[in-house]
Scaffold this motif. Structure first.
Motif, PDB file in Angstrom:
ATOM      1  N   ILE A   1      13.213   9.978  -8.332  1.00  0.00           N
ATOM      2  CA  ILE A   1      12.365  10.900  -7.563  1.00  0.00           C
ATOM      3  C   ILE A   1      11.917  10.255  -6.259  1.00  0.00           C
ATOM      4  CG2 ILE A   1      10.162  12.131  -7.560  1.00  0.00           C
ATOM      5  CD1 ILE A   1      10.502  12.471 -10.594  1.00  0.00           C
ATOM      6  N   SER A   2      11.547   8.992  -6.335  1.00  0.00           N
ATOM      7  CA  SER A   2      11.089   8.292  -5.129  1.00  0.00           C
ATOM      8  C   SER A   2      12.199   8.201  -4.093  1.00  0.00           C
ATOM      9  CB  SER A   2      10.586   6.892  -5.497  1.00  0.00           C
ATOM     10  OG  SER A   2      10.150   6.200  -4.347  1.00  0.00           O
ATOM     11  N   GLU A   3      13.406   7.929  -4.545  1.00  0.00           N
ATOM     12  CA  GLU A   3      14.525   7.832  -3.609  1.00  0.00           C
ATOM     13  C   GLU A   3      14.813   9.179  -2.960  1.00  0.00           C
ATOM     14  OE1 GLU A   3      18.939   5.781  -3.362  1.00  0.00           O
ATOM     15  OE2 GLU A   3      18.167   6.400  -5.329  1.00  0.00           O
ATOM     16  N   LYS A   4      14.708  10.240  -3.737  1.00  0.00           N
ATOM     17  CA  LYS A   4      14.978  11.577  -3.206  1.00  0.00           C
ATOM     18  C   LYS A   4      13.868  12.029  -2.266  1.00  0.00           C
ATOM     19  CE  LYS A   4      15.950  16.331  -4.659  1.00  0.00           C
ATOM     20  NZ  LYS A   4      16.137  17.247  -5.833  1.00  0.00           N
ATOM     21  N   LYS A   5      12.627  11.744  -2.615  1.00  0.00           N
ATOM     22  CA  LYS A   5      11.488  12.256  -1.841  1.00  0.00           C
ATOM     23  C   LYS A   5      11.137  11.377  -0.657  1.00  0.00           C
ATOM     24  CE  LYS A   5       6.792  14.030  -2.453  1.00  0.00           C
ATOM     25  NZ  LYS A   5       5.707  14.306  -3.434  1.00  0.00           N
ATOM     26  N   PHE A   6      11.240  10.048  -0.841  1.00  0.00           N
ATOM     27  CA  PHE A   6      10.786   9.122   0.192  1.00  0.00           C
ATOM     28  C   PHE A   6      11.908   8.265   0.774  1.00  0.00           C
ATOM     29  CE2 PHE A   6       7.229   9.632  -2.854  1.00  0.00           C
ATOM     30  CZ  PHE A   6       6.297  10.207  -2.016  1.00  0.00           C
ATOM     31  N   ASN A   7      13.128   8.466   0.272  1.00  0.00           N
ATOM     32  CA  ASN A   7      14.249   7.616   0.689  1.00  0.00           C
ATOM     33  C   ASN A   7      13.945   6.147   0.417  1.00  0.00           C
ATOM     34  OD1 ASN A   7      16.833   7.208   1.737  1.00  0.00           O
ATOM     35  ND2 ASN A   7      16.072   6.842   3.801  1.00  0.00           N
ATOM     36  N   PHE A   8      13.311   5.908  -0.722  1.00  0.00           N
ATOM     37  CA  PHE A   8      12.927   4.548  -1.108  1.00  0.00           C
ATOM     38  C   PHE A   8      13.015   4.437  -2.620  1.00  0.00           C
ATOM     39  CE2 PHE A   8       9.927   1.339  -2.526  1.00  0.00           C
ATOM     40  CZ  PHE A   8      10.171   0.280  -1.665  1.00  0.00           C
TER      41      PHE A   8
ATOM     42  N   ARG B   1       2.163   9.153  -6.209  1.00  0.00           N
ATOM     43  CA  ARG B   1       2.593  10.529  -5.990  1.00  0.00           C
ATOM     44  C   ARG B   1       3.759  10.902  -6.913  1.00  0.00           C
ATOM     45  NH1 ARG B   1       1.412  12.882  -0.695  1.00  0.00           N
ATOM     46  NH2 ARG B   1      -0.389  11.775   0.164  1.00  0.00           N
ATOM     47  N   THR B   2       4.639   9.956  -7.176  1.00  0.00           N
ATOM     48  CA  THR B   2       5.766  10.226  -8.062  1.00  0.00           C
ATOM     49  C   THR B   2       5.300  10.402  -9.499  1.00  0.00           C
ATOM     50  OG1 THR B   2       7.227   8.941  -6.616  1.00  0.00           O
ATOM     51  CG2 THR B   2       7.993   9.366  -8.843  1.00  0.00           C
ATOM     52  N   VAL B   3       4.397   9.539  -9.956  1.00  0.00           N
ATOM     53  CA  VAL B   3       3.863   9.670 -11.317  1.00  0.00           C
ATOM     54  C   VAL B   3       3.110  10.990 -11.457  1.00  0.00           C
ATOM     55  CG1 VAL B   3       2.256   8.703 -12.994  1.00  0.00           C
ATOM     56  CG2 VAL B   3       3.774   7.189 -11.718  1.00  0.00           C
ATOM     57  N   LYS B   4       2.393  11.383 -10.405  1.00  0.00           N
ATOM     58  CA  LYS B   4       1.699  12.675 -10.446  1.00  0.00           C
ATOM     59  C   LYS B   4       2.694  13.797 -10.700  1.00  0.00           C
ATOM     60  CE  LYS B   4      -0.997  15.873  -7.594  1.00  0.00           C
ATOM     61  NZ  LYS B   4      -1.653  16.095  -6.280  1.00  0.00           N
ATOM     62  N   ARG B   5       3.829  13.738 -10.041  1.00  0.00           N
ATOM     63  CA  ARG B   5       4.847  14.779 -10.241  1.00  0.00           C
ATOM     64  C   ARG B   5       5.350  14.773 -11.680  1.00  0.00           C
ATOM     65  NH1 ARG B   5      10.303  15.646  -6.552  1.00  0.00           N
ATOM     66  NH2 ARG B   5      11.402  17.022  -7.986  1.00  0.00           N
ATOM     67  N   LEU B   6       5.558  13.589 -12.257  1.00  0.00           N
ATOM     68  CA  LEU B   6       6.014  13.509 -13.643  1.00  0.00           C
ATOM     69  C   LEU B   6       4.964  14.053 -14.604  1.00  0.00           C
ATOM     70  CD1 LEU B   6       7.723   9.987 -13.703  1.00  0.00           C
ATOM     71  CD2 LEU B   6       8.848  12.219 -13.799  1.00  0.00           C
TER      72      LEU B   6
ATOM     73  N   LEU C   1       0.836  -1.202   0.000  1.00  0.00           N
ATOM     74  CA  LEU C   1       0.000   0.000   0.000  1.00  0.00           C
ATOM     75  C   LEU C   1       0.871   1.252   0.000  1.00  0.00           C
ATOM     76  CD1 LEU C   1      -3.083   0.526   0.119  1.00  0.00           C
ATOM     77  CD2 LEU C   1      -2.830   0.843   2.589  1.00  0.00           C
ATOM     78  N   ALA C   2       1.930   1.225   0.815  1.00  0.00           N
ATOM     79  CA  ALA C   2       2.849   2.366   0.871  1.00  0.00           C
ATOM     80  C   ALA C   2       3.602   2.534  -0.444  1.00  0.00           C
ATOM     81  CB  ALA C   2       3.825   2.193   2.031  1.00  0.00           C
ATOM     82  N   VAL C   3       4.042   1.431  -1.041  1.00  0.00           N
ATOM     83  CA  VAL C   3       4.768   1.507  -2.309  1.00  0.00           C
ATOM     84  C   VAL C   3       3.867   2.074  -3.401  1.00  0.00           C
ATOM     85  CG1 VAL C   3       5.855   0.151  -4.143  1.00  0.00           C
ATOM     86  CG2 VAL C   3       6.375  -0.357  -1.754  1.00  0.00           C
ATOM     87  N   ARG C   4       2.633   1.600  -3.469  1.00  0.00           N
ATOM     88  CA  ARG C   4       1.718   2.111  -4.489  1.00  0.00           C
ATOM     89  C   ARG C   4       1.446   3.597  -4.307  1.00  0.00           C
ATOM     90  NH1 ARG C   4      -1.716  -2.709  -3.562  1.00  0.00           N
ATOM     91  NH2 ARG C   4      -3.223  -1.268  -2.633  1.00  0.00           N
ATOM     92  N   GLU C   5       1.324   4.033  -3.060  1.00  0.00           N
ATOM     93  CA  GLU C   5       1.081   5.455  -2.814  1.00  0.00           C
ATOM     94  C   GLU C   5       2.283   6.291  -3.232  1.00  0.00           C
ATOM     95  OE1 GLU C   5      -1.075   8.820  -1.752  1.00  0.00           O
ATOM     96  OE2 GLU C   5      -1.701   6.741  -2.088  1.00  0.00           O
ATOM     97  N   MET C   6       3.493   5.803  -2.957  1.00  0.00           N
ATOM     98  CA  MET C   6       4.682   6.530  -3.401  1.00  0.00           C
ATOM     99  C   MET C   6       4.748   6.600  -4.919  1.00  0.00           C
ATOM    100  SD  MET C   6       7.748   5.438  -0.756  1.00  0.00           S
ATOM    101  CE  MET C   6       7.420   3.665  -0.759  1.00  0.00           C
ATOM    102  N   LEU C   7       4.438   5.497  -5.585  1.00  0.00           N
ATOM    103  CA  LEU C   7       4.456   5.493  -7.045  1.00  0.00           C
ATOM    104  C   LEU C   7       3.415   6.460  -7.593  1.00  0.00           C
ATOM    105  CD1 LEU C   7       4.877   1.690  -7.861  1.00  0.00           C
ATOM    106  CD2 LEU C   7       6.609   3.479  -7.983  1.00  0.00           C
TER     107      LEU C   7
END
Length: 245
Positions: free
Chosen positions: A117-124, A66-71, A58-64
């Protein structure tokens, strides 16, 4: 920051692991985090440290999402005069690169951006095979929710949010909760979208509505409420200058 990470985050993870709280969607997870004073940047810790696989996913999907939204928003920013039609083309492009099972150059570039982006924003940083480990239909739901996108009737991403299906027949290597997962065979048509073969899963005509999402949030954290009350009292007493934030 140390207190949040070592105390608040740990207590929140304990509540998730004991199933004291049971979020069913990414929005619910982030709402519960906000209520405890955790922002979305801590999703990476939850994806890494939570005990149950469905919470981590659930957390991974939410990060993805939010990241796709930014793109997508970055892509839309290059449109000189955005229209509904041109916006649909941009959204369909990014959605296709996320969901295609074919190894295309565009898809590789988009996923590289997602990982960076995910690594920079979420450290993941999602693993290269993360797509094969996720339930794709809920990911589609979360991406649509993040962007305020409505899919055409019969392929509505906001419908039936509880129906999760894997995009392959194998469990995630990260599963450790001992529960059996519902799986879907390769080539299955998930709610009208075939994620198994075509390079272009979506066309611009699939996106019939675009509505920017603004979430209202009222602070409900007792600690913050006490600070605000104290600040008001100091202001009324003419001692605002002793207040430090």
């Amino acid at each position: 920051a140390t207190y949040v990470r070592e105390v608040v985050l740990r207590q929140f993870l304990e509540a998730l692991d004991s199933m004291e709280i049971t979020p069913a969607t990414g929005f619910e997870l982030v709402t519960l985090m906000h209520a405890q004073g955790l922002n979305a940047r801590h999703l990476g810790h939850i994806a890494t440290l939570a005990h149950y696989n469905h919470i981590r996913e659930l957390a991974v999907r939410e990060m993805l999402a939010r990241t796709v939204k930014r793109l997508v928003l970055d892509g839309l920013s290059f449109l000189e005069r955005p229209t509904l039609e041109s916006s649909r083309v941009i959204i369909a492009h990014y959605f296709n690169q996320v969901f295609t099972s074919q190894a295309t150059e565009d898809s590789a570039i988009v996923w590289k951006y997602i990982r960076d982006i995910s690594e920079k924003k979420f450290n993941f940083a999602p693993s290269p095979d993360v797509r094969a480990k996720l339930h794709l239909l809920p990911l589609l739901h979360q991406m649509c929710a993040a962007l305020g996108v409505t899919l055409r009737q019969g392929k509505n991403a906001t419908s039936h949010p509880g129906n999760d299906h894997r995009n392959n027949s194998e469990k995630s290597a990260d599963d450790n909760d001992g529960d059996s997962d519902e799986t879907a065979h390769d080539g299955d048509d998930l709610r009208g979208f075939d994620f198994s073969g075509k390079a272009d899963v979506f066309s611009e005509d699939d996106f019939v509505g675009l509505e920017p999402r603004v979430h209202d949030f009222t602070a409900s954290i007792p600690f913050i409420e006490r600070l605000l009350v104290e600040a008001r009292h100091l202001h009324v007493a003419g001692a605002g200058r002793v207040w430090h934030v």
